[in-house]
Design a protein around this motif. Structure first.
Motif, mmCIF file in Angstrom:
data_model
loop_
_atom_site.group_PDB
_atom_site.id
_atom_site.type_symbol
_atom_site.label_atom_id
_atom_site.label_comp_id
_atom_site.label_asym_id
_atom_site.label_seq_id
_atom_site.Cartn_x
_atom_site.Cartn_y
_atom_site.Cartn_z
ATOM 1 N N THR A 89 4.213 18.103 31.681
ATOM 2 C CA THR A 89 3.829 16.896 30.931
ATOM 3 C C THR A 89 4.353 15.592 31.536
ATOM 4 O OG1 THR A 89 5.788 17.209 29.558
ATOM 5 C CG2 THR A 89 3.719 18.156 28.747
ATOM 6 N N THR B 281 0.113 23.142 31.603
ATOM 7 C CA THR B 281 0.583 24.419 31.056
ATOM 8 C C THR B 281 1.947 24.773 31.639
ATOM 9 O OG1 THR B 281 -0.169 26.636 30.423
ATOM 10 C CG2 THR B 281 -0.505 26.024 32.717
ATOM 11 N N GLU C 238 3.629 22.768 23.650
ATOM 12 C CA GLU C 238 2.211 23.073 23.460
ATOM 13 C C GLU C 238 1.981 24.589 23.486
ATOM 14 O OE1 GLU C 238 0.195 20.615 26.393
ATOM 15 O OE2 GLU C 238 1.302 18.864 25.644
ATOM 16 N N GLN D 267 3.253 26.180 20.239
ATOM 17 C CA GLN D 267 2.318 25.943 19.141
ATOM 18 C C GLN D 267 1.101 26.859 19.253
ATOM 19 O OE1 GLN D 267 2.462 21.804 19.701
ATOM 20 N NE2 GLN D 267 3.885 21.500 18.007
ATOM 21 N N LYS D 268 0.577 27.002 20.465
ATOM 22 C CA LYS D 268 -0.582 27.885 20.645
ATOM 23 C C LYS D 268 -0.198 29.329 20.343
ATOM 24 C CE LYS D 268 -2.795 25.053 24.206
ATOM 25 N NZ LYS D 268 -2.932 24.925 25.662
ATOM 26 N N THR E 280 5.950 15.346 23.508
ATOM 27 C CA THR E 280 5.630 15.403 24.940
ATOM 28 C C THR E 280 5.138 14.060 25.486
ATOM 29 O OG1 THR E 280 3.443 16.196 24.363
ATOM 30 C CG2 THR E 280 5.082 17.851 24.914
#
Ligand code: 16G
Ligand code: ZN
Length: 533
Positions: free
Chosen positions: A132, A160, A221, A224-225, A243
């Motif tokens: 990020t 990612t 991220e 969370q996914k 982020t």
């Protein structure tokens, strides 16, 4: 024939700064994001050539500086099975990154193509991702220019984690084959891991919700996914998930902060209750640190050594129950930084090897066992199952219900664990699995052994390159005479151990010391540092 015209036109847009010397080190190229443009362009071309060299297999490229400060960035290449780039190519990469002009660069490329016998007519494929960091998008653009210059086919995996990129590389290269690693998408990754986890913890002690400090990085991220795939098997609560807040990444949070300060990230204070456990990821989610507060609100850290001990013990037991302890040898790999108590605990139970710092050393050593567990104390690690072991697990006929259950657990572990590289999210699900099976609290896990007090200090020296080590970095061979002085000092401390090694990532020398009491560990570290200085 190299596409010289395309390379030189695009190379002129990405000139190398004249005053900088780049080095492909243990973490790839890593420095301030603002001076990496030419490096990223050239890495695009190098990745394309590496793919051609390997007959068009897909190469991975990750743009990240992990736990380092936000203004830093970096890039590293991933070989087709999801492992680190081969050592000889690290040197090629360094050489190409340092060519002063476009002309020098093209000449160096020419030489590489000849020396490495690269067939330029082969296809080339590269999958890439970034973390990020704000400098990421423009560095990726420079990298894409490199792919264009060499005519490589690129697949952008977006923003990612490092371990997901490694997973993708292996999944892409094994697609449709006997050893297919998984579906080659983020969704494939989440489905594979979460499915295995849910089977492993079904019917076990319910797991309490887990607070995860995401270091304000890309792990937020992914956590969370992943939550969306886990059903009600465990609730993950992401903290430090900002982020896009400038300056927040790895700032007073994350796995490296916890390991180096041995403190709770201030942002979690008050929200974690006595008895509760939590964990921290680093900026690209390949390191994991656990911790808990005891009843007196005291902070206790559960580092890579504690994870290794927990996991190795669990796997050894399963192998035994499955009746496979004669075919499957479980071993552990550590570095000199492993706490002496962990080494003692593990060595009483299974073979333990010590190797130099850096993931590639641990990974390669772990491949020599049927099941190789490796963790650095800093929280980077994973478990490798040899191809023969995977075969054994797939075909073995259990003769009792207990054997059958253990065998199924082992099979699911091979799916839950990201075997390409250390993966904080996979590792935390692994830890939670073991805790659920053992009904352990953080404190019970912690009591496997008591850490020896230790201290790590860095020393700025005139030239760190004069420091050479042997015996997996545990002893110095030069400067001459220094090791004898360290030995003499160490002898005066109860339970004393100390070693000195040049850092592979910073211009410093690191001194590690441990002893029976904290004040003695500190004193030993500073006295050894005094000898080095
Ligand atoms: C790099 C290594 C890490 C090691 C650290 C040591 C990889 C992917 N990463 O971050 O494993 O612990 O360097 O740094 O290999 P040092 O040489 O500065 O102590
Ligand atoms: Zn990292």
């Amino acid at each position: 024939q190299l596409p010289v015209e395309a390379i030189s036109t695009l190379s002129e847009l990405h000139p190398k700064p004249s005053h900088i010397r780049y080095q492909y080190g243990t973490a790839g190229f890593r420095t301030l994001g603002s001076v990496l443009d030419s490096v990223l362009f050239r890495v695009g071309i190098i990745a394309g050539l590496r793919s051609k060299k390997l007959d068009g297999k897909t190469i991975g490229v990750m743009v990240t500086a992990s736990h380092n400060p936000e203004p830093d960035n970096g890039v590293k290449l991933v070989d087709p099975r999801g492992e680190m780039l081969e050592a000889a190519w690290e040197a090629h990469a360094t050489n190409l990154a340092n060519a002063a002009t476009t002309e020098d660069f093209i000449n160096a490329l020419d030489t590489l193509v000849r020396v490495a016998k690269i067939d330029l007519s082969k296809p080339s494929r590269v999958v890439y991702a970034r973390d990020t960091r704000p400098s990421g998008p423009s560095l990726v653009a420079a990298f894409e220019d490199g792919l264009k210059a060499i005519g490589a086919e690129g697949r952008n995996a977006g923003v990612t984690t490092t371990p997901i990129l490694h997973y993708l590389v292996r999944a892409i290269n094994t697609k449709g084959k006997k050893d297919e690693y998984g579906v080659d998408s983020e969704e494939g990754y989440f489905t594979k891991l979460s499915g295995a986890f849910q089977k492993l913890v079904a019917g076990k002690t319910a797991l309490p919700p887990l607070i995860i400090d995401c270091a304000n990085g890309v792990g937020a991220e992914a956590v969370q996914k992943m939550s969306g795939y886990l059903g009600d098997s465990i609730k993950l609560i992401p903290y430090n998930a900002s982020t896009t807040t400038p300056g927040a990444l790895n700032n007073a949070c994350g796995a490296d902060f916890v390991k180096t300060t041995q403190k709770l990230p201030p942002s979690l204070a008050g929200d974690i209750k006595p008895g509760q456990r939590a964990c921290s990821l680093d900026g690209d989610a390949d390191r994991l640190m656990y911790y808990y507060l005891d009843d007196q609100n005291q902070f206790h850290m559960l580092d890579g050594d504690k994870i290794s001990s927990l996991v190795a013990g669990f796997i050894v037991d399963l192998v035994k129950i499955a009746g496979l302890d004669r075919t499957i040898r479980v071993g552990v790999v550590q570095t000199a930084y492993a706490n002496g108590s962990s080494t003692k605990y593990l060595a009483e139970r299974l073979p333990v090897r010590c190797v130099p710092t850096g993931v590639k050393h641990l990974h390669h050593a772990a491949e020599h066992f049927e099941v190789g567990v490796y963790f650095e104390a800093n929280g980077h690690g994973t478990v490798l199952f040899s191809p023969e072991t995977l075969q054994t697990l797939a075909t073995h006929e259990p003769s009792t219900p207990a054997q059958s259950t253990a065998l199924n657990h082992l099979r699911n572990l091979t799916l839950l664990i990201n075997q390409t590289v250390g993966d904080a999210i996979s590792d935390l699900l692994l830890v939670e699995t073991v805790l659920a099976h053992k009904s352990y609290s953080g404190a019970e896990w912690d009591s496997l052994y008591v850490d020896l007090p230790n201290r790590l200090v860095k020393v700025v020296v005139a030239d760190r390159h004069v420091f050479h080590t042997e015996d997996a970095e545990r002893r110095l061979v030069s400067p001459k005479g220094l090791q004898a002085k360290i030995d003499a000092l160490v002898k005066r401390y109860d339970g004393g151990r100390s070693f000195v090694r040049p850092s592979g990532t910073e211009d410093v020398v690191r001194v590690y010391a441990e002893a029976m009491i904290k004040s003695q560990a500190d004193e030993l570290a500073f006295r050894v540092a005094g000898l080095v200085y």
